[in-house]
Write a protein that holds these residues in place. Structure first.
Motif, PDB file in Angstrom:
ATOM      1  N   THR A 583      -9.192  96.997  -1.185  1.00 48.95           N
ATOM      2  CA  THR A 583      -8.436  98.105  -1.776  1.00 48.95           C
ATOM      3  C   THR A 583      -7.035  98.046  -1.183  1.00 48.95           C
ATOM      4  OG1 THR A 583      -9.189  99.656  -0.075  1.00 48.95           O
ATOM      5  CG2 THR A 583     -10.498  99.509  -2.083  1.00 48.95           C
ATOM      6  N   ILE A 584      -6.045  97.836  -2.047  1.00 47.79           N
ATOM      7  CA  ILE A 584      -4.693  97.501  -1.574  1.00 47.79           C
ATOM      8  C   ILE A 584      -3.664  98.430  -2.196  1.00 47.79           C
ATOM      9  CG2 ILE A 584      -2.951  95.676  -1.473  1.00 47.79           C
ATOM     10  CD1 ILE A 584      -5.314  93.670  -1.784  1.00 47.79           C
ATOM     11  N   GLU A 585      -2.927  99.117  -1.362  1.00 47.73           N
ATOM     12  CA  GLU A 585      -1.858 100.003  -1.835  1.00 47.73           C
ATOM     13  C   GLU A 585      -0.561  99.201  -1.921  1.00 47.73           C
ATOM     14  OE1 GLU A 585       0.339 104.248  -0.710  1.00 47.73           O
ATOM     15  OE2 GLU A 585      -1.399 103.546   0.434  1.00 47.73           O
ATOM     16  N   PHE A 586       0.137  99.329  -3.066  1.00 44.96           N
ATOM     17  CA  PHE A 586       1.356  98.541  -3.249  1.00 44.96           C
ATOM     18  C   PHE A 586       2.621  99.381  -3.312  1.00 44.96           C
ATOM     19  CE2 PHE A 586      -0.507  99.059  -7.569  1.00 44.96           C
ATOM     20  CZ  PHE A 586       0.475  99.832  -8.161  1.00 44.96           C
ATOM     21  N   GLY A 587       2.522 100.656  -3.074  1.00 42.94           N
ATOM     22  CA  GLY A 587       3.708 101.497  -3.153  1.00 42.94           C
ATOM     23  C   GLY A 587       3.746 102.234  -4.470  1.00 42.94           C
ATOM     24  N   ALA A 588       4.865 102.236  -5.142  1.00 45.97           N
ATOM     25  CA  ALA A 588       4.969 102.940  -6.428  1.00 45.97           C
ATOM     26  C   ALA A 588       5.950 102.203  -7.321  1.00 45.97           C
ATOM     27  CB  ALA A 588       5.417 104.384  -6.205  1.00 45.97           C
ATOM     28  N   GLY A 589       5.737 102.310  -8.632  1.00 47.66           N
ATOM     29  CA  GLY A 589       6.659 101.703  -9.584  1.00 47.66           C
ATOM     30  C   GLY A 589       6.100 100.468 -10.245  1.00 47.66           C
ATOM     31  N   GLU A 590       6.610 100.183 -11.446  1.00 51.14           N
ATOM     32  CA  GLU A 590       6.138  99.037 -12.217  1.00 51.14           C
ATOM     33  C   GLU A 590       6.482  97.720 -11.527  1.00 51.14           C
ATOM     34  OE1 GLU A 590       4.250  99.347 -14.850  1.00 51.14           O
ATOM     35  OE2 GLU A 590       4.377 101.532 -14.694  1.00 51.14           O
ATOM     36  N   GLU A 592       6.787  97.154  -8.283  1.00 51.86           N
ATOM     37  CA  GLU A 592       5.880  96.959  -7.162  1.00 51.86           C
ATOM     38  C   GLU A 592       4.476  96.575  -7.643  1.00 51.86           C
ATOM     39  OE1 GLU A 592       9.298  99.289  -5.841  1.00 51.86           O
ATOM     40  OE2 GLU A 592       7.916  99.456  -7.555  1.00 51.86           O
ATOM     41  N   SER A 593       4.070  97.164  -8.769  1.00 55.44           N
ATOM     42  CA  SER A 593       2.766  96.839  -9.343  1.00 55.44           C
ATOM     43  C   SER A 593       2.698  95.368  -9.729  1.00 55.44           C
ATOM     44  CB  SER A 593       2.503  97.719 -10.570  1.00 55.44           C
ATOM     45  OG  SER A 593       1.312  97.337 -11.223  1.00 55.44           O
ATOM     46  N   ALA A 594       3.745  94.863 -10.380  1.00 49.43           N
ATOM     47  CA  ALA A 594       3.785  93.464 -10.791  1.00 49.43           C
ATOM     48  C   ALA A 594       3.825  92.542  -9.577  1.00 49.43           C
ATOM     49  CB  ALA A 594       4.985  93.214 -11.695  1.00 49.43           C
ATOM     50  N   GLU A 595       4.575  92.924  -8.550  1.00 45.73           N
ATOM     51  CA  GLU A 595       4.650  92.100  -7.342  1.00 45.73           C
ATOM     52  C   GLU A 595       3.293  92.023  -6.653  1.00 45.73           C
ATOM     53  OE1 GLU A 595       7.726  93.966  -5.096  1.00 45.73           O
ATOM     54  OE2 GLU A 595       9.359  92.944  -6.164  1.00 45.73           O
ATOM     55  N   ALA A 596       2.563  93.157  -6.630  1.00 46.10           N
ATOM     56  CA  ALA A 596       1.229  93.162  -6.022  1.00 46.10           C
ATOM     57  C   ALA A 596       0.267  92.294  -6.823  1.00 46.10           C
ATOM     58  CB  ALA A 596       0.706  94.592  -5.928  1.00 46.10           C
ATOM     59  N   ALA A 597       0.354  92.369  -8.142  1.00 42.74           N
ATOM     60  CA  ALA A 597      -0.508  91.544  -8.993  1.00 42.74           C
ATOM     61  C   ALA A 597      -0.222  90.061  -8.768  1.00 42.74           C
ATOM     62  CB  ALA A 597      -0.306  91.918 -10.453  1.00 42.74           C
ATOM     63  N   ALA A 598       1.063  89.721  -8.656  1.00 39.43           N
ATOM     64  CA  ALA A 598       1.443  88.324  -8.424  1.00 39.43           C
ATOM     65  C   ALA A 598       0.900  87.831  -7.084  1.00 39.43           C
ATOM     66  CB  ALA A 598       2.958  88.188  -8.466  1.00 39.43           C
ATOM     67  N   VAL A 666     -11.836  89.477  -9.982  1.00 44.47           N
ATOM     68  CA  VAL A 666     -11.218  90.537 -10.779  1.00 44.47           C
ATOM     69  C   VAL A 666     -10.217  91.291  -9.921  1.00 44.47           C
ATOM     70  CG1 VAL A 666     -11.622  92.789 -11.858  1.00 44.47           C
ATOM     71  CG2 VAL A 666     -13.100  90.853 -12.414  1.00 44.47           C
ATOM     72  N   VAL A 667      -9.057  91.571 -10.520  1.00 45.69           N
ATOM     73  CA  VAL A 667      -8.043  92.409  -9.885  1.00 45.69           C
ATOM     74  C   VAL A 667      -7.819  93.623 -10.784  1.00 45.69           C
ATOM     75  CG1 VAL A 667      -5.667  92.570  -9.061  1.00 45.69           C
ATOM     76  CG2 VAL A 667      -6.921  90.409  -8.828  1.00 45.69           C
ATOM     77  N   ILE A 668      -8.174  94.815 -10.307  1.00 44.55           N
ATOM     78  CA  ILE A 668      -7.828  96.048 -11.020  1.00 44.55           C
ATOM     79  C   ILE A 668      -6.350  96.289 -10.755  1.00 44.55           C
ATOM     80  CG2 ILE A 668      -8.321  98.484 -11.350  1.00 44.55           C
ATOM     81  CD1 ILE A 668     -10.689  96.726 -12.036  1.00 44.55           C
ATOM     82  N   ALA A 669      -5.532  96.191 -11.795  1.00 43.02           N
ATOM     83  CA  ALA A 669      -4.079  96.155 -11.599  1.00 43.02           C
ATOM     84  C   ALA A 669      -3.522  97.442 -10.993  1.00 43.02           C
ATOM     85  CB  ALA A 669      -3.387  95.858 -12.927  1.00 43.02           C
ATOM     86  N   ASP A 670      -4.085  98.584 -11.358  1.00 44.26           N
ATOM     87  CA  ASP A 670      -3.610  99.850 -10.795  1.00 44.26           C
ATOM     88  C   ASP A 670      -4.683 100.903 -11.006  1.00 44.26           C
ATOM     89  OD1 ASP A 670      -2.366 102.101  -9.889  1.00 44.26           O
ATOM     90  OD2 ASP A 670      -0.554 101.889 -11.099  1.00 44.26           O
ATOM     91  N   ALA A 671      -5.334 101.296  -9.917  1.00 45.93           N
ATOM     92  CA  ALA A 671      -6.400 102.294  -9.990  1.00 45.93           C
ATOM     93  C   ALA A 671      -5.945 103.641  -9.457  1.00 45.93           C
ATOM     94  CB  ALA A 671      -7.623 101.808  -9.211  1.00 45.93           C
ATOM     95  N   VAL A 699      -8.885  95.858  -5.685  1.00 48.82           N
ATOM     96  CA  VAL A 699      -8.471  97.078  -6.384  1.00 48.82           C
ATOM     97  C   VAL A 699      -7.088  97.471  -5.871  1.00 48.82           C
ATOM     98  CG1 VAL A 699      -9.028  99.475  -6.905  1.00 48.82           C
ATOM     99  CG2 VAL A 699     -10.870  97.794  -6.638  1.00 48.82           C
ATOM    100  N   LEU A 700      -6.079  97.310  -6.735  1.00 45.49           N
ATOM    101  CA  LEU A 700      -4.714  97.677  -6.374  1.00 45.49           C
ATOM    102  C   LEU A 700      -4.447  99.118  -6.812  1.00 45.49           C
ATOM    103  CD1 LEU A 700      -2.860  94.450  -7.641  1.00 45.49           C
ATOM    104  CD2 LEU A 700      -4.121  94.800  -5.493  1.00 45.49           C
ATOM    105  N   HIS A 701      -3.602  99.807  -6.081  1.00 44.00           N
ATOM    106  CA  HIS A 701      -3.277 101.185  -6.475  1.00 44.00           C
ATOM    107  C   HIS A 701      -1.924 101.578  -5.887  1.00 44.00           C
ATOM    108  CE1 HIS A 701      -4.276 102.871  -2.450  1.00 44.00           C
ATOM    109  NE2 HIS A 701      -5.165 101.882  -2.429  1.00 44.00           N
ATOM    110  N   GLY A 702      -1.261 102.459  -6.625  1.00 44.28           N
ATOM    111  CA  GLY A 702       0.062 102.899  -6.197  1.00 44.28           C
ATOM    112  C   GLY A 702       0.046 104.213  -5.452  1.00 44.28           C
ATOM    113  N   GLY A 703      -0.822 104.331  -4.458  1.00 44.36           N
ATOM    114  CA  GLY A 703      -0.862 105.567  -3.682  1.00 44.36           C
ATOM    115  C   GLY A 703      -2.184 106.284  -3.845  1.00 44.36           C
TER     116      GLY A 703
END
Length: 723
Positions: A583-590, A592-598, A666-671, A699-703
């Motif tokens: 479970t990985i928090e990537f911050g906030a914003g599109e 940051e979401s794309a960078e986490a997915a990459a 599987v990577v959940i892009a933003d949960a 599981v990625l999430h923005g907060g």
């Protein structure tokens, strides 16, 4: 390698050499017979049989069998080794034991149902119940005609414990490609019971994610064709699956089992073609975008268009409308082909209401009008002179055409429009108060669609039902067996309609209520479907063991269910351990979401995983993520609902399209809460996404995340891994 294992391996190598030699001999003999291309029917039948054997032998050569069971039948002096394969292989001498037993044969059921112990066992054969004792159960892996693995799962009187799961775990640990594969060599006892269930029942299978329910249904088709070969045919079987991509994904299983010609369709494609309404269908993405947007609210209720139009209460309205139209079918008019000649209304009504009452409404209309034409011909015969007969005939043709127009249009679409007020009921057949139960929002939106010449997927079941009521069904349109996959997304009315297209309620209905993310149209409890059949016409089976994912992934997914879905059925994993869920928090914003997915792709793709997927909530999010990642990952595939092929590899797709598919990682892009709320519906969506993973889940999430999403605990670990 122990001495016992070495001895077993040598024994099986000798057996394999012998079987391959026999296959080669039989193939050579068949290939030596010139292919018959003439027109003699008997010779054509003989050639078809030879060609079928050629193909069967060629297919079995790379993997002639996968298991062995030494069975001592009651009254026999010693156990006989039975080798089990996808197809049977007969010996050369008539009456001799088969060299390889077809997995669908009655005796082969012991291979799947026997799990150990020295008690007497039985199986049902055509000649009655046969009992005996099992002395050895052995799994054998042969690939490309080479012996790769020998695992004894039971030895009678042996001191070592049975290792029934060792071979299963070995197979489950293999990576996925872009196709579902058969499970003949690893069918479990509870799965085999479903596969071999009797034909004329509606089987309802509640199977947790990864329980193999789709594969079990496909193997059941192969079994039915074997067991009931005189009663069913492949051409009269059909599989209804959720979308074209899923159909492509499962397309390899039946050919691997030696079965062809079974129809594989989506209900939408099949029904719209039958109704001739393909051009009227609205784009389904509009509905999906509405329901799969970030609602964060409760699951749709019974007044949602799909739920209402698929309900039993709406079916009662359709019955009433069709009955009213049929009862008033014959116009209250006498027919006069020319002045001075009259066919009384009472006679026409007698033909319609009595003589042709066993036909459908449209069939009765056709027969009455045809009989009127014959009556005209009979009445014209005595008319003289010839000039007068021609004059009368000309008038009769004109008046008959005018009279026919006064009959109602028994088109299902015309009646459907009248029900919703999108077309006038010029004959005053339908009482307005009969349809007061239609929700106002459904009435308004459907009326607008119909007036604009548009129908939606939710309109197909009621339209098809009206078609059956008004037009009946041709015998050639009936099926011997129907499989409904992802059945929790079907409505009761859909199943009622399909029941009229199948003989003997012969269904395999499979799904998972915990994956009911299309709650706006599907069932919320299996009783909605089982109630359509009599108590002796249906049976319920629950598959609770998940073979797809690791213990860690299943454990994590179960926490979503227990936290967000009341009375959910949790999956029981096989003992196959792997990495903890990330479970990985990537911050906030599109961005940051794309960078986490990459970053996730860099870590997972190109290692041991053949299939990796990024799952988003909506199609728009998948498209945006694809655009952002494509420069770095040109091999990234964007999957949408219009696709009919799944290519495997690296992909990004909306979560609802992933149902039924499997991926190594599987990577959940933003949960995060910006995508998912705390509702039961949201929990089911994330549960579906998490259970697509075989070996690795991130599981990625923005907060902040939904309350039901466990970000720690026994099954997960927060943060990026050290690689």
């Amino acid at each position: 390698m122990s001495e016992n294992v070495q001895s077993a391996y040598r024994e099986e190598q000798d057996k394999l050499d012998s079987v391959l030699e026999e296959i080669g001999t039989q193939l050579a003999r068949l290939r030596a017979v010139p292919v018959y291309t003439g027109h003699d029917f008997t010779e054509q039948v003989l050639e078809a049989g030879r060609e079928e054997r050629r193909q069967r032998l060629s297919k079995s050569e790379p993997e002639p069998y996968f298991g062995r069971m030494d069975f001592e039948e009651d009254g026999k002096p010693a156990p006989a080794p039975l080798y089990i394969g996808k197809t049977g292989l007969d010996g050369r001498d008539p009456g001799s034991l088969p060299i390889v037993v077809d997995w669908r044969a009655p005796v082969a059921s012991l291979f799947y149902s026997f799990t150990g112990g020295e008690e007497r066992v039985e199986y049902e054969a055509p000649e009655g119940v046969i009992g005996g004792a099992v002395h050895l159960k052995r799994n054998i892996m042969v690939r490309k005609s080479e012996l790769e693995r020998v695992v004894d799962t039971y030895t009678r009187g042996g001191e070592e414990p049975a290792v029934s799961d060792e071979f299963l775990l070995y197979r489950l640990g293999e990576n996925k490609d872009n196709r579902l594969r058969d499970i003949v060599s690893t069918i479990q006892a509870e799965q085999d019971k479903i596969i071999r269930a009797e034909k004329n029942k509606a089987l309802i299978i509640q199977g947790v994610a990864g329980s193999g329910k789709t594969t079990v249904a496909l193997h059941r088709l192969a079994f039915l064709l074997y067991q009931y070969k005189e009663q069913v045919s492949a051409e009269k079987m059909i599989i209804f699956a959720p979308n074209g991509m899923f159909l492509d994904y499962i397309s390899g299983v039946l050919p691997e089992l030696g079965v062809g010609d079974i129809q594989q369709r989506t209900f939408t494609d099949w029904a719209s073609k039958l109704l001739g309404a393909e051009q009227m269908l609205a784009d389904p993405s509009e509905t999906l975008d509405f329901w799969f947007g970030e609602s964060g609210g409760a699951a749709p209720g019974d007044d949602a268009p799909g739920r209402f139009k698929g309900s039993e209460r709406f079916r009662a309205m359709l019955d009433a409308a069709a009955s009213a139209l049929e009862a008033s079918g014959a116009p209250e008019l006498e027919f006069s082909p020319w002045d001075g000649k009259t066919l009384p209304y009472e006679t026409i009504l007698h033909w319609y209401a009595d003589e042709y009452k066993h036909y459908s409404a449209s069939g009765r209309k056709e027969r009455v009008l045809a009989r009127i034409r014959r009556w005209i011909e009979m009445e014209l015969k005595p008319v003289k002179p010839e000039t007068l007969r021609k004059e009368y005939k000309k008038k009769a043709v004109q008046r008959e055409k005018a009279y026919a127009k006064k009959w109602p249009d028994f088109s299902p679409l015309t009646l459907y429009k009248q029900i919703f007020g999108a077309a006038k009921d010029t004959r005053g057949v339908l009482p307005g108060e009969a349809f007061e139960g239609i929700p106002a929002s459904v009435l308004k939106s459907t009326r607008k669609d119909l007036k604009e010449g548009r129908i939606r997927e939710e309109d197909l079941p009621p339209l098809l039902y009206l078609h059956l009521l008004l037009n009946g069904i041709e015998g050639t349109e009936r099926f011997d067996h129907i499989v409904i996959d992802e059945a929790q997304d079907f409505s009761p009315l859909q199943v009622s309609v399909l029941d009229r297209f199948v003989r003997g309620h012969s269904f395999t209905i499979l799904g998972d209520l915990s994956q009911g993310i299309h709650a706006y149209k599907g069932v919320h409890a299996w009783e909605e479907m089982s109630g359509l059949f009599g108590a002796d016409e249906t049976s319920y089976h629950a598959l609770t063991r998940s073979y797809r994912s690791t213990m860690e992934i299943i454990g994590f997914a179960n926490t979503i269910l227990t936290g967000g879905v009341p009375n959910a059925i949790e999956a029981v994993p096989v003992f196959r351990s792997g990495n903890k869920v990330r479970t990985i928090e990537f911050g906030a914003g599109e961005k940051e979401s794309a960078e986490a997915a990459a970053r996730a792709i860099r870590a997972l793709w190109g290692r041991e995983h053949k299939t990796v997927s990024l799952l988003t909530r909506t199609q728009d999010q998948a498209k945006a993520l694809h655009e952002a990642l494509l420069p770095e990952f040109p091999e990234l595939n964007l999957i949408d609902g219009g696709m009919t092929q799944y290519e495997g590899g690296l992909s990004v797709l909306p979560l609802h399209l992933s149902k039924g598919l499997e991926f190594d990682a599987v990577v959940i892009a933003d949960a995060g809460r910006n995508r998912y709320g705390d509702s039961e519906w949201d929990a089911k969506m994330l549960y579906v996404g998490c259970t697509r993973a075989l070996h690795e889940l991130w599981v990625l999430h923005g907060g902040e995340t939904p309350a039901f999403l466990d970000r720690g605990g026994e099954w997960s670990e927060a943060g990026w891994p050290k690689i």
